[in-house]
Write a protein that holds these residues in place. Structure first.
Motif, short mmCIF file in Angstrom:
data_model
loop_
_atom_site.label_atom_id
_atom_site.label_comp_id
_atom_site.label_asym_id
_atom_site.label_seq_id
_atom_site.Cartn_x
_atom_site.Cartn_y
_atom_site.Cartn_z
N ALA A 113 40.46 42.21 36.73
CA ALA A 113 39.09 42.43 37.20
C ALA A 113 39.07 43.36 38.40
CB ALA A 113 38.44 41.09 37.55
N HIS A 114 40.06 43.22 39.28
CA HIS A 114 40.12 44.11 40.44
C HIS A 114 40.38 45.55 40.00
CE1 HIS A 114 41.05 45.49 44.51
NE2 HIS A 114 42.13 46.07 44.00
N LEU A 115 41.25 45.75 39.03
CA LEU A 115 41.52 47.10 38.55
C LEU A 115 40.29 47.70 37.86
CD1 LEU A 115 45.14 46.70 37.15
CD2 LEU A 115 44.44 47.69 39.34
N CYS A 116 39.53 46.86 37.16
CA CYS A 116 38.30 47.36 36.52
C CYS A 116 37.25 47.73 37.57
CB CYS A 116 37.75 46.30 35.57
SG CYS A 116 38.77 46.00 34.11
N ALA A 117 37.23 47.00 38.68
CA ALA A 117 36.26 47.32 39.73
C ALA A 117 36.63 48.60 40.47
CB ALA A 117 36.17 46.15 40.72
N TYR A 118 37.91 48.95 40.47
CA TYR A 118 38.37 50.19 41.12
C TYR A 118 39.13 51.03 40.08
CZ TYR A 118 37.27 47.67 45.40
OH TYR A 118 36.62 46.97 46.39
N PRO A 119 38.40 51.67 39.16
CA PRO A 119 39.07 52.36 38.05
C PRO A 119 39.92 53.54 38.50
CG PRO A 119 36.72 52.84 38.08
CD PRO A 119 36.93 51.77 39.08
N ASP A 120 39.67 54.09 39.67
CA ASP A 120 40.47 55.23 40.13
C ASP A 120 41.92 54.84 40.39
OD1 ASP A 120 38.19 56.74 40.00
OD2 ASP A 120 37.70 56.56 42.13
N SER A 121 42.17 53.54 40.64
CA SER A 121 43.52 53.10 40.97
C SER A 121 44.29 52.57 39.75
CB SER A 121 43.47 51.99 42.03
OG SER A 121 42.79 50.85 41.53
N VAL A 122 43.68 52.60 38.58
CA VAL A 122 44.33 51.99 37.41
C VAL A 122 45.60 52.75 37.04
CG1 VAL A 122 44.07 51.49 34.96
CG2 VAL A 122 42.19 51.00 36.54
N PHE A 123 45.53 54.09 37.01
CA PHE A 123 46.66 54.88 36.54
C PHE A 123 47.52 55.42 37.68
CE2 PHE A 123 43.46 55.14 33.16
CZ PHE A 123 44.21 54.69 32.10
N LYS A 124 47.33 54.90 38.86
CA LYS A 124 48.25 55.20 39.95
C LYS A 124 49.45 54.26 39.84
CE LYS A 124 44.73 56.97 43.11
NZ LYS A 124 44.09 56.84 44.43
N PRO A 125 50.57 54.62 40.47
CA PRO A 125 51.78 53.77 40.33
C PRO A 125 51.53 52.33 40.71
CG PRO A 125 52.36 55.88 41.31
CD PRO A 125 50.86 55.86 41.22
N ALA A 126 50.84 52.08 41.82
CA ALA A 126 50.59 50.69 42.23
C ALA A 126 49.71 49.97 41.23
CB ALA A 126 49.95 50.65 43.62
N GLY A 127 48.70 50.67 40.71
CA GLY A 127 47.83 50.05 39.72
C GLY A 127 48.55 49.76 38.43
N LEU A 128 49.45 50.64 38.01
CA LEU A 128 50.22 50.39 36.79
C LEU A 128 51.14 49.18 36.95
CD1 LEU A 128 51.15 54.05 35.79
CD2 LEU A 128 49.44 52.57 34.72
N VAL A 129 51.72 49.03 38.14
CA VAL A 129 52.60 47.88 38.37
C VAL A 129 51.80 46.58 38.34
CG1 VAL A 129 54.11 46.76 40.05
CG2 VAL A 129 54.29 49.22 39.64
N VAL A 130 50.65 46.56 39.02
CA VAL A 130 49.82 45.35 39.03
C VAL A 130 49.30 45.05 37.64
CG1 VAL A 130 47.70 44.32 39.95
CG2 VAL A 130 49.21 45.60 41.47
#
Length: 326
Positions: A113-130
């Motif tokens: 849900a956090h990644l969906c709320a901040y879609p810009d961070s989904v495909f960044k390295p940290a977002g991919l790990v989470v």
């Protein structure tokens, strides 16, 4: 009459039917499995006097539930990875469908849900790990390793971007994840020594949940206290500037049957302030805990339906921590 042969006692028949303990040992019978497997049992050897625990204390055991004074398992005893009846990780760590499994699912949903709320961070390295750790946890909710990997990814993500650049709820999630990691490490060292950290995925899941739950509850109570203290200012109590009044206006745009009256905006401001102050008190008192959970879930459900602000990730976070009060 009076000359009927006497029948032997039931206990004598039972003892005659059982082989002596020495015979059972010579037959190679395995000791009782700590996981409750249906295996033949033989009595454990007596405990040395030097290893006897203090009166009223339980005998120390390793991660598999085996008394430490027995030493490592012999070649004839079933152990992890030895024989067809070797207990699996699930047997050693308790039931997979326990409270920690449910919490793991809620914690993974929160991360997504956090990644969906901040879609810009989904495909960044940290977002991919989470995101990868969250999907791993959802795929294997009974895995302690997956949950701890997710907790580590969340804590590392906040440490990387900094709490100033992140949201308040994501900082709370990082603190709870860090607390879970600390409790898991302490439990591993306490039950199996420092070397047991490498086998941290085989911890007793129910015990880990029991030891982590008070810390998670305390973090949630502190969050509500901080939220109430942050709202005690003139701007929040003024409908022209209050974020509560703005949220009410946004929700009213989706639910037009709500009244558009100054009293409704004042009621929203004071109602949210009083409710956030009452929720932690209701949760801490056992008799009012159910009422507190119902009120808190309804309150955060209304925040989640705001069409102009993404609060559903915050609601998902507190819902996961609410589970610790059940």
């Amino acid at each position: 009459r009076g000359l009927r042969p006497e029948r032997p006692a039931v206990g004598a028949v039972r003892r005659a039917a059982e082989p002596p303990s020495s015979d059972r040992q010579r037959q190679g019978a395995a000791p009782c499995s700590p996981a409750g497997a249906a295996l033949p049992c033989r009595p454990l050897p007596p405990m040395p006097p030097s290893s006897a625990p203090a009166p009223g204390a339980a005998a120390p055991r390793d991660l598999t539930g085996r008394p430490t004074w027995l030493g490592p398992p012999s070649s004839g005893e079933p152990a992890a990875g030895r024989g067809a009846h070797a207990p699996t990780d699930r047997a050693l760590t308790g039931q997979a469908a326990g409270p920690l499994t449910t919490f793991a699912v809620l914690w993974a949903v929160l991360a997504l849900a956090h990644l969906c709320a901040y879609p810009d961070s989904v495909f960044k390295p940290a977002g991919l790990v989470v995101g990868g750790a969250a999907l791993w946890t959802l795929a294997t909710p009974g895995s302690t390793r997956a949950l701890l990997a997710l907790a580590g990814a969340e804590a590392a993500h906040v440490a990387w971007v900094g709490p100033v650049n992140g949201s308040n709820h994501w900082t709370l999630v990082a603190l709870a994840s860090l607390a879970l990691l600390v409790h898991a490490a302490v439990l591993a060292v306490r039950t199996g020594g420092p070397a047991a950290i490498v086998r941290i995925g085989r911890l007793d899941r129910e015990r880990l949940f029991r030891e982590f739950a008070p810390t998670g509850r305390a973090l949630l109570v502190i969050l509500y206290g901080y939220a109430v203290l942050h709202k005690l200012n003139a701007d929040y109590l003024d409908p022209a500037w209050s974020c509560a009044a703005q949220h009410y206006g946004s929700i009213r745009g989706r639910l037009p049957f709500l009244p558009d009256h100054p009293l409704a905006y004042h009621a929203t401001i004071w109602g949210s302030l009083l409710l956030e102050a009452a929720i932690p008190v209701l949760l801490l008192v056992r008799r009012t805990r159910v009422a507190g959970l119902v009120a808190a879930m309804a309150f955060h459900l209304l925040l989640a339906v705001n069409p102009q602000h993404t609060f559903y990730d915050f609601s998902a976070g507190v819902y996961a921590l609410y589970y610790l009060f059940l």
